[in-house]
Design a protein around this motif. Structure first.
Motif, mmCIF file in Angstrom:
data_model
loop_
_atom_site.group_PDB
_atom_site.id
_atom_site.type_symbol
_atom_site.label_atom_id
_atom_site.label_comp_id
_atom_site.label_asym_id
_atom_site.label_seq_id
_atom_site.Cartn_x
_atom_site.Cartn_y
_atom_site.Cartn_z
ATOM 1 N N LEU A 1 38.845 -16.597 -30.292
ATOM 2 C CA LEU A 1 39.171 -16.854 -28.475
ATOM 3 C C LEU A 1 39.941 -15.845 -28.007
ATOM 4 C CD1 LEU A 1 38.642 -20.845 -28.880
ATOM 5 C CD2 LEU A 1 36.888 -19.100 -27.834
ATOM 6 N N LYS A 2 41.009 -15.663 -28.483
ATOM 7 C CA LYS A 2 42.120 -15.116 -28.332
ATOM 8 C C LYS A 2 41.989 -13.486 -28.160
ATOM 9 C CE LYS A 2 46.071 -16.444 -29.975
ATOM 10 N NZ LYS A 2 47.233 -16.439 -30.975
ATOM 11 N N GLU A 3 41.248 -13.217 -29.207
ATOM 12 C CA GLU A 3 41.083 -11.819 -29.371
ATOM 13 C C GLU A 3 39.699 -11.259 -28.686
ATOM 14 O OE1 GLU A 3 43.298 -9.672 -30.747
ATOM 15 O OE2 GLU A 3 44.448 -11.462 -31.167
ATOM 16 N N HIS A 4 39.097 -12.276 -28.056
ATOM 17 C CA HIS A 4 37.682 -11.806 -27.379
ATOM 18 C C HIS A 4 38.105 -10.869 -25.967
ATOM 19 C CE1 HIS A 4 33.685 -11.795 -25.472
ATOM 20 N NE2 HIS A 4 33.317 -12.091 -26.749
ATOM 21 N N PRO A 5 37.161 -9.802 -25.839
ATOM 22 C CA PRO A 5 38.001 -8.891 -24.746
ATOM 23 C C PRO A 5 37.534 -9.529 -23.345
ATOM 24 C CG PRO A 5 36.067 -7.722 -25.895
ATOM 25 C CD PRO A 5 36.451 -9.242 -26.648
ATOM 26 N N ASN B 1 31.301 -9.581 -30.541
ATOM 27 C CA ASN B 1 30.704 -9.490 -29.247
ATOM 28 C C ASN B 1 31.748 -9.139 -28.329
ATOM 29 O OD1 ASN B 1 30.337 -11.215 -26.480
ATOM 30 N ND2 ASN B 1 28.528 -10.675 -27.350
ATOM 31 N N SER B 2 31.220 -8.293 -26.976
ATOM 32 C CA SER B 2 32.284 -7.641 -26.425
ATOM 33 C C SER B 2 31.606 -7.961 -24.615
ATOM 34 C CB SER B 2 32.269 -6.218 -26.376
ATOM 35 O OG SER B 2 30.839 -5.496 -26.256
ATOM 36 N N SER B 3 30.873 -8.940 -24.530
ATOM 37 C CA SER B 3 30.248 -9.121 -23.204
ATOM 38 C C SER B 3 30.270 -10.428 -22.647
ATOM 39 C CB SER B 3 28.688 -8.707 -22.907
ATOM 40 O OG SER B 3 28.173 -9.247 -24.201
ATOM 41 N N LEU B 4 30.456 -11.558 -23.753
ATOM 42 C CA LEU B 4 30.558 -13.055 -23.228
ATOM 43 C C LEU B 4 31.426 -13.287 -22.133
ATOM 44 C CD1 LEU B 4 28.646 -15.240 -24.192
ATOM 45 C CD2 LEU B 4 30.347 -15.923 -25.814
ATOM 46 N N ASN B 5 31.280 -14.029 -21.218
ATOM 47 C CA ASN B 5 32.179 -14.393 -20.238
ATOM 48 C C ASN B 5 32.409 -16.073 -20.378
ATOM 49 O OD1 ASN B 5 34.060 -13.771 -17.592
ATOM 50 N ND2 ASN B 5 32.682 -15.540 -16.863
ATOM 51 N N ASP B 6 31.479 -16.605 -20.487
ATOM 52 C CA ASP B 6 31.306 -18.315 -20.579
ATOM 53 C C ASP B 6 30.722 -18.803 -21.866
ATOM 54 O OD1 ASP B 6 32.158 -17.721 -18.037
ATOM 55 O OD2 ASP B 6 30.414 -19.089 -17.150
ATOM 56 N N LEU B 7 31.646 -19.513 -22.575
ATOM 57 C CA LEU B 7 31.125 -20.415 -23.940
ATOM 58 C C LEU B 7 31.285 -21.748 -23.733
ATOM 59 C CD1 LEU B 7 30.346 -19.985 -26.846
ATOM 60 C CD2 LEU B 7 32.673 -19.898 -27.332
ATOM 61 N N TYR B 8 30.122 -22.362 -24.038
ATOM 62 C CA TYR B 8 30.207 -24.039 -23.790
ATOM 63 C C TYR B 8 29.594 -24.498 -25.110
ATOM 64 C CZ TYR B 8 28.154 -28.380 -22.282
ATOM 65 O OH TYR B 8 27.599 -29.762 -22.391
ATOM 66 N N ILE B 9 30.481 -25.398 -25.612
ATOM 67 C CA ILE B 9 30.028 -25.945 -26.956
ATOM 68 C C ILE B 9 30.124 -27.521 -26.939
ATOM 69 C CG2 ILE B 9 30.139 -25.904 -29.628
ATOM 70 C CD1 ILE B 9 31.387 -23.184 -29.528
ATOM 71 N N ASP B 10 29.152 -28.165 -27.017
ATOM 72 C CA ASP B 10 29.339 -29.600 -27.370
ATOM 73 C C ASP B 10 28.919 -29.931 -28.600
ATOM 74 O OD1 ASP B 10 29.008 -32.459 -27.288
ATOM 75 O OD2 ASP B 10 28.073 -32.293 -25.315
ATOM 76 N N PHE B 11 29.979 -30.232 -29.631
ATOM 77 C CA PHE B 11 29.762 -30.509 -30.891
ATOM 78 C C PHE B 11 29.070 -31.964 -31.231
ATOM 79 C CE2 PHE B 11 33.224 -27.482 -30.535
ATOM 80 C CZ PHE B 11 33.006 -26.634 -31.507
ATOM 81 N N ASN B 12 28.874 -32.737 -30.233
ATOM 82 C CA ASN B 12 28.319 -34.035 -30.527
ATOM 83 C C ASN B 12 28.848 -34.823 -31.729
ATOM 84 O OD1 ASN B 12 26.354 -35.792 -29.496
ATOM 85 N ND2 ASN B 12 24.736 -34.997 -31.080
ATOM 86 N N GLY B 13 30.243 -34.880 -31.768
ATOM 87 C CA GLY B 13 30.932 -35.686 -32.595
ATOM 88 C C GLY B 13 30.946 -34.803 -34.050
ATOM 89 N N GLN C 1 31.416 -21.085 -38.409
ATOM 90 C CA GLN C 1 31.733 -19.568 -38.952
ATOM 91 C C GLN C 1 30.901 -18.525 -38.448
ATOM 92 O OE1 GLN C 1 31.972 -20.895 -43.049
ATOM 93 N NE2 GLN C 1 34.180 -20.992 -43.042
ATOM 94 N N ARG C 2 29.741 -18.890 -38.389
ATOM 95 C CA ARG C 2 28.681 -17.938 -37.952
ATOM 96 C C ARG C 2 28.864 -17.593 -36.382
ATOM 97 N NH1 ARG C 2 26.935 -19.484 -42.400
ATOM 98 N NH2 ARG C 2 25.579 -18.480 -43.771
ATOM 99 N N LEU C 3 29.274 -18.586 -35.611
ATOM 100 C CA LEU C 3 29.787 -18.371 -34.214
ATOM 101 C C LEU C 3 30.948 -17.579 -34.135
ATOM 102 C CD1 LEU C 3 29.629 -19.059 -31.184
ATOM 103 C CD2 LEU C 3 30.743 -21.193 -31.484
ATOM 104 N N ILE C 4 32.115 -17.896 -35.004
ATOM 105 C CA ILE C 4 33.030 -17.062 -35.087
ATOM 106 C C ILE C 4 32.917 -15.669 -35.476
ATOM 107 C CG2 ILE C 4 35.333 -16.705 -36.333
ATOM 108 C CD1 ILE C 4 35.301 -19.786 -36.746
ATOM 109 N N SER C 5 32.102 -15.131 -36.280
ATOM 110 C CA SER C 5 31.751 -13.860 -36.682
ATOM 111 C C SER C 5 30.837 -13.348 -35.545
ATOM 112 C CB SER C 5 30.742 -14.181 -37.965
ATOM 113 O OG SER C 5 31.236 -14.342 -39.066
ATOM 114 N N PHE C 6 30.204 -13.941 -34.770
ATOM 115 C CA PHE C 6 29.482 -13.432 -33.519
ATOM 116 C C PHE C 6 30.533 -13.149 -32.557
ATOM 117 C CE2 PHE C 6 27.941 -14.640 -29.131
ATOM 118 C CZ PHE C 6 26.967 -13.710 -28.925
ATOM 119 N N LEU C 7 31.510 -14.103 -32.137
ATOM 120 C CA LEU C 7 32.395 -13.864 -31.251
ATOM 121 C C LEU C 7 33.436 -12.439 -31.712
ATOM 122 C CD1 LEU C 7 33.703 -17.327 -30.794
ATOM 123 C CD2 LEU C 7 32.401 -15.936 -28.909
ATOM 124 N N GLU C 8 33.676 -12.539 -32.789
ATOM 125 C CA GLU C 8 34.365 -11.181 -33.245
ATOM 126 C C GLU C 8 33.628 -9.783 -32.935
ATOM 127 O OE1 GLU C 8 36.829 -13.309 -36.915
ATOM 128 O OE2 GLU C 8 35.018 -12.322 -37.468
#
Length: 447
Positions: free
Chosen positions: A167-171, A139-151, A130-137
């Motif tokens: 993800l859909k709304e990120h510019p 943020n306006s510069s990120l190009n690559d996002l890599y997440i390994d949830f590790n199960g 949820q905190r990552l989601i808030s960051f994405l909402e």
């Protein structure tokens, strides 16, 4: 990794905690050395401005549990990073991050023009996501996002939906890599893929199998702008390839579909997938094939692996990777279909005894067209090679002529060859058109 409570320490102001202290609370010597190195790295990044920050280790057994001794170090690091203009890449690997650390990290990352963010085995959980989601909402510069949830699976559908919307709304986001987050749940996967419809690069590795293939096929056939779809190290099998192949035929944007590491795809499944790129059954099936994508189950960066692939697959990949127009690729595939006989490119070795200089005399005798009926028993696949030989002879045997004459000779011989050669498989559909054209011509003549 020990989870004992840390010893109480009076001096905890981001000074380097010695290895002996970590060992005293149950850390192994190796893990204690790693924690020591982590502190040294944090100190380095606080002092020196680097464009790429990487913290943690590549592949520990269970990751490194958070310890409150590290809080002052995190605070110092994120305070130093705040507002830095040089940092564009930030990776944390196998360090469990509690909410208390994330609440320091994301505001610091928000203050810089971060382009790449990687969180591998950080034990985010629903609160962290949820905190990552808030960051994405925000943020306006990120190009690559890599997440390994590790199960640490995404089980909350409302959180999955919020993540998809972010993800859909990120510019600016173009590339998403998701590992081990419960995406083999078809409902979760469908929700996440709804957020990927504008991304150019999507990579999913989560033991995806037959239950997920329907969702993946729908995404592929949706023909979104996605150019690279990597499904490495999943559980896709031969039984799934027909559905994926049908979806690929409807896609005109994918350029690479990576299925490497799906060990249940055998040679049979590979042929099914290749058929989506080159189906020589008919002219229509060739046209309706995919002319842009390559689909592979091996490392295409390995020259050795490519050299070991079937020749037909190599030829199809070359055509699809070519920068020419779709029309040019279709023509190349038509020629490939004509030249492909009994499982290999047609071999003219049985004509090797015929001197090349005699070819014009075979085709033209005393200025008159020679009877080519003896060619009619040759496989249709020989036609492109014979035409090539004719043109090669024209350019080599008459080098003293002008370029215009050479061009005229070459075209003339090709024209007469085609007129005299019975090619029913190639021209069988022209008879009705010819009749209609004749009627139009006669009507025009009577006017």
């Amino acid at each position: 990794m020990s989870t004992q409570q840390p010893l109480r320490r009076s001096r905890r102001h981001a000074t380097i905690i010695p290895v002996s202290d970590w060992i005293s609370i149950g850390y192994s010597n190796e893990d204690a050395q790693t924690m020591n190195q982590l502190q040294q790295d944090m100190k380095f990044y606080r002092v020196f401005e680097e464009d790429t920050i990487v913290l943690g280790v590549d592949s520990p057994n269970n990751g490194y549990q958070h310890n409150d001794w590290m809080i002052p170090h995190w605070k110092k690091l994120f305070k130093a990073l705040n507002g830095r203009t040089l940092v564009d890449t930030f990776y944390i690997r196998h360090i469990h991050l509690p909410v208390s650390v994330l609440d320091m990290m994301f505001p610091a990352l928000q203050s810089i023009k971060l382009e790449k963010l990687g969180l591998k085995g950080t034990d985010l959980g629903s609160d962290g996501l949820q905190r990552l989601i808030s960051f994405l909402e925000r943020n306006s510069s990120l190009n690559d996002l890599y997440i390994d949830f590790n199960g640490d699976n995404i089980n909350d559908m409302s959180v999955a939906s919020a993540f998809s919307d972010a993800l859909k709304e990120h510019p600016t986001l173009n590339k998403l890599l998701l590992y081990n987050g419960g995406l083999n749940n078809a409902n979760v996967l469908r929700i996440i893929l709804e957020g990927c419809t504008r991304l150019k690069h999507v990579e999913l590795s989560d033991k995806l199998g037959s239950e997920a293939v329907d969702v993946l096929a729908d995404f592929i056939s949706g023909n979104h702008p996605t150019e690279y779809l990597f499904l490495q190290n999943n559980k896709i099998s031969d039984n799934d390839t027909s559905l994926l192949a049908s979806a690929i035929r409807m896609n005109t944007n994918l350029t690479q579909f990576d299925l490497s590491g799906n060990d249940d795809i055998t040679e049979e499944g590979e042929k099914t997938l290749l058929n989506a790129l080159f189906d020589p059954t008919s002219m229509d099936s060739i046209i309706e094939s995919n002319h842009r994508c390559i689909v592979h189950t091996y490392d295409v960066k390995s020259g050795t692996a490519i050299a070991q692939r079937p020749l037909l697959e190599q030829e199809v990949f070359k055509i699809n990777l070519d920068g020419g127009s779709i029309q040019q690729k279709i023509r190349k595939k038509v020629v490939l279909a004509l030249c492909w006989v009994d499982g290999e490119l047609f071999n003219l070795s049985h004509l090797n005894d015929l001197p090349l200089q005699l070819m014009p005399r075979v085709l033209e005798l005393d200025g008159e067209l020679f009877d080519l009926s003896h060619f009619n028993d040759l496989p249709l696949g020989v036609m492109p090679r014979v035409l090539e030989l004719i043109q090669e002879h024209t350019y080599t045997a008459q080098s003293i002529c002008s370029d215009m004459r050479l061009e005229k000779d070459a075209l003339s011989r090709l024209f007469h060859t085609l007129r005299g050669w019975e090619l029913p498989l190639l021209f069988e559909n022209l008879s009705s058109k010819k009749g209609a054209a004749g009627k139009r011509k006669r009507r025009k003549t009577r006017r």
